[in-house]
Design a protein around this motif. Structure first.
Motif: not given
Length: 156
Positions: A144-147, A131-142, A7-18
């Protein structure tokens, strides 16, 4: 405990997305403002560059706050302030006011890296998840830009 980390990973990814959706939309908003308010090239350049000084200057204060109160609160406050500043943009009449609000958005988004780093420091589990914990949140950046790249022009 693993579901909480997820859940923390998803929330961080959502924050990066926004954050990246806002960051992607600011130049397009500037283009709209230039056309609507007949701004000069100098004023346009000021609007386009106002974000980054705020972003750079926000890193250290937000890092200190994240150390003191934790990453969750830091990210929550920064996201709420970013939303308030973005909503205030259409209400601002002067170019200086717009520059100040955009710099404020940059300052608030300066919390992303220190806030996420603080959360990751406390929530990364066993080494096999690192590795997964560090990458999942940063996927939100990509994402967010893509969408936001194709959707922001439709909103203007």
């Amino acid at each position: 405990m693993a579901h909480v980390r997820g859940l923390m990973w998803v929330l961080m990814a959502s924050h990066w997305f926004c954050a990246y959706a806002v960051r992607q939309g600011l130049p397009q908003l500037t283009t709209f403002l230039v056309a609507a308010r007949s701004l000069t090239a100098t004023q346009e350049a000021a609007l386009l560059t106002a974000f980054f000084p705020g972003y750079v200057c926000g890193q250290v204060p937000w890092g200190l706050l994240a150390r003191r109160v934790g990453g969750q609160r830091t990210l929550g406050v920064s996201l709420a302030l970013t939303a308030a500043l973005v909503l205030a943009l259409p209400l601002t009449a002067s170019v200086r006011g717009l520059c100040a609000l955009i710099a404020g958005v940059g300052f608030c988004q300066g919390a992303l890296m220190p806030g996420c780093s603080s959360l990751q420091q406390h929530w990364i589990g066993p080494s096999r998840e690192r590795a997964l914990a560090l990458q999942v949140p940063h996927m939100g950046r990509k994402i967010g830009s893509l969408i936001s790249a194709p959707t922001v022009p439709m909103l203007a």
